[in-house]
Enzyme design. Structure first.
Site, mmCIF file in Angstrom:
data_model
loop_
_atom_site.group_PDB
_atom_site.id
_atom_site.type_symbol
_atom_site.label_atom_id
_atom_site.label_comp_id
_atom_site.label_asym_id
_atom_site.label_seq_id
_atom_site.Cartn_x
_atom_site.Cartn_y
_atom_site.Cartn_z
ATOM 1 N N LYS A 157 48.543 61.572 28.963
ATOM 2 C CA LYS A 157 49.190 62.712 29.607
ATOM 3 C C LYS A 157 48.228 63.901 29.757
ATOM 4 O O LYS A 157 48.170 64.478 30.807
ATOM 5 C CB LYS A 157 50.435 63.150 28.844
ATOM 6 C CG LYS A 157 51.704 62.373 29.160
ATOM 7 C CD LYS A 157 51.826 61.037 28.516
ATOM 8 C CE LYS A 157 53.095 60.303 28.848
ATOM 9 N NZ LYS A 157 53.721 59.722 27.662
ATOM 10 N N ASP A 197 55.402 64.433 17.541
ATOM 11 C CA ASP A 197 54.901 63.665 18.680
ATOM 12 C C ASP A 197 54.570 64.682 19.769
ATOM 13 O O ASP A 197 55.468 65.255 20.370
ATOM 14 C CB ASP A 197 55.985 62.679 19.148
ATOM 15 C CG ASP A 197 55.581 61.929 20.426
ATOM 16 O OD1 ASP A 197 54.482 62.178 20.962
ATOM 17 O OD2 ASP A 197 56.387 61.089 20.872
ATOM 18 N N TRP A 251 62.010 59.274 23.816
ATOM 19 C CA TRP A 251 60.918 58.988 22.876
ATOM 20 C C TRP A 251 61.339 59.304 21.457
ATOM 21 O O TRP A 251 61.017 58.565 20.521
ATOM 22 C CB TRP A 251 59.662 59.757 23.263
ATOM 23 C CG TRP A 251 59.163 59.366 24.623
ATOM 24 C CD1 TRP A 251 59.031 60.169 25.718
ATOM 25 C CD2 TRP A 251 58.764 58.043 25.063
ATOM 26 N NE1 TRP A 251 58.583 59.441 26.790
ATOM 27 C CE2 TRP A 251 58.405 58.149 26.426
ATOM 28 C CE3 TRP A 251 58.681 56.800 24.439
ATOM 29 C CZ2 TRP A 251 57.971 57.038 27.166
ATOM 30 C CZ3 TRP A 251 58.240 55.703 25.179
ATOM 31 C CH2 TRP A 251 57.897 55.833 26.518
HETATM 32 C C1 LIG Z 1 54.595 58.816 27.020
HETATM 33 C C2 LIG Z 1 55.164 59.199 25.715
HETATM 34 C C3 LIG Z 1 55.279 58.292 24.646
HETATM 35 C C4 LIG Z 1 54.899 56.843 24.777
HETATM 36 O O1 LIG Z 1 53.543 56.686 24.816
HETATM 37 P P1 LIG Z 1 52.882 55.235 24.824
HETATM 38 O O2 LIG Z 1 51.436 55.571 24.685
HETATM 39 O O3 LIG Z 1 53.242 54.603 26.130
HETATM 40 O O4 LIG Z 1 53.417 54.477 23.676
HETATM 41 C C5 LIG Z 1 55.781 58.754 23.453
HETATM 42 N N1 LIG Z 1 56.162 60.039 23.297
HETATM 43 C C6 LIG Z 1 56.082 60.935 24.303
HETATM 44 C C7 LIG Z 1 56.532 62.338 24.088
HETATM 45 C C8 LIG Z 1 55.586 60.546 25.541
HETATM 46 O O5 LIG Z 1 55.506 61.424 26.548
#
Ligand SMILES: *Cc1c(COP(=O)(O)O)cnc(C)c1O
Length: 356
Positions: A190, A166, A99
């Site tokens: 998540k 993030d 990511w």
């Molecule tokens: C799952 C995830 C993403 C991607 O998320 P989307 O909503 O599918 O774009 C980005 N960063 C992290 C740390 C993630 O766990």
């Protein structure tokens, strides 16, 4: 019958969230309408989004001068919105996983990106340390939890420039000093809600400093000004997020969630460390994620990995197969996962080890 859900995302939600969402699908706030068919401009939904934003502020102790936004496009959309809105000349990123890597790739479309540290060559098995963050950056970006590789930065770094994180896969698993950040973003699927909404906490003072034109929908100022109602927001996921946030408050807030998460993770890591068949993949124990526990079988037993996944499935343990890019196993222990599910998985590991 509820299974033991270790999926990495979309992932387990609390019964509280699922039942209340189900009720609202049938009759939302006694309107006689389904949440699926009400106007986002109705006063009942306005109350939902307002309360959800207030609860985010309360749970994470968000200071004045920040806005809570509910946006579409997933966390991946933030990979471009962040540099679009904040990158003038140069940003610094650390490359700690897939990511983070994707975020770096997008930022390069908007300016110079300095990769300050990377563990890519070692398969992202640790968090790089000891790197310098220059003061002349427009911002420093990091991924707090590397969902695929099971590493995590569980503190708020001190840097001499603006900071962006993030927090998709570990938000609400610890208290965060929001005042250190200019932007925090998290896809909901998540630790918060079904997929479809992304939570953004943005410092208003960080906006309006770039010269480039920004398309209306990608400009944070649009959503700050319109309270995430410039266009139709993801109504149902926001409703579910509100239920999760109420539940988080009810159980005692992020401190209590952290205590539970640490306890769950310790149980599983201890079981892995005490086993002859399984071993962790993260090289520095200090970097181990409390949200996503990644492990493999030792070389001697390696070929039994698919068999163990099947063994687990037969016991209603779902989602422990590692990400397709790394293999092995990954058990995601998000906030909603009960500690009994962790115990159940450990029992399966012990039984499998005893019989193979
Ligand atoms: C799952 C995830 C993403 C991607 O998320 P989307 O909503 O599918 O774009 C980005 N960063 C992290 C740390 C993630 O766990």
């Amino acid at each position: 019958m509820k299974k033991h859900n270790f999926y990495a995302g979309p992932s387990i939600l609390s019964d509280f969230t699922i039942r209340n969402t189900a009720d609202a699908v049938l009759n939302f706030a006694n309107t006689g309408l389904s949440i699926l068919e009400v106007s986002h401009r109705s006063k009942e939904f306005q109350a939902v989004i307002d309360e959800a934003s207030e609860l985010v502020k309360e749970l994470l102790d968000v200071p004045a001068g920040y806005s809570v936004l509910w946006l579409g496009g997933g966390a991946s959309m933030q990979f471009c919105m962040i540099p679009f809105n904040l990158l003038r000349k140069k940003a610094g990123y650390i490359d700690t996983g897939t990511w983070a890597h994707n975020a770096i790739k997008e930022a390069r479309l908007f300016g110079e990106v300095e990769v300050l540290a990377s563990s890519e060559a070692e398969g992202y098995t640790f968090i790089p340390k000891g790197f310098e963050v220059p003061a002349d950056l427009d911002y420093f970006h990091y991924t707090s939890n590397n969902t695929i590789y099971g590493t995590e930065i569980r503190h708020d770094p001190d840097v001499p420039c603006r900071m962006v994180a993030d927090m998709s896969s570990d938000i609400f698993s610890r208290p965060v000093d929001v005042s250190k950040y200019d932007a925090i973003y998290a896809g909901a699927q998540k630790n918060l809600a079904p997929a479809g909404v992304t939570l953004v906490i943005i410092k208003e003072d960080a906006l309006g400093h770039v010269d480039r034109p920004i398309p209306t929908m990608l400009d944070y100022r649009t959503h700050v000004k319109k309270g995430s109602m410039f266009n139709t927001p993801p109504v149902l996921p926001i409703y579910s997020a509100l239920q999760t946030l109420r539940h988080y408050k009810q159980v005692g807030g992020v401190k209590e969630l952290e205590r539970r998460d640490v306890e769950k993770a310790k149980l599983l890591y201890d079981a892995i460390d005490n086993s002859k068949m399984f071993m962790g993949t993260v090289t520095d124990p200090a970097d181990r994620s409390i949200m996503n526990v990644t492990f493999v079988m030792t070389p001697e037993y390696k070929e039994l990995e698919p068999k163990f996944v099947e063994f687990c499935q037969n016991r209603d343990i779902i989602g422990i197969k590692g990400h397709r890019s790394v293999g092995g196993f990954r058990a995601s222990l998000y906030n909603a996962l009960p500690i009994d599910s962790v115990r159940f998985l450990i029992e399966a590991m012990n039984d499998f080890e005893a019989t193979h």
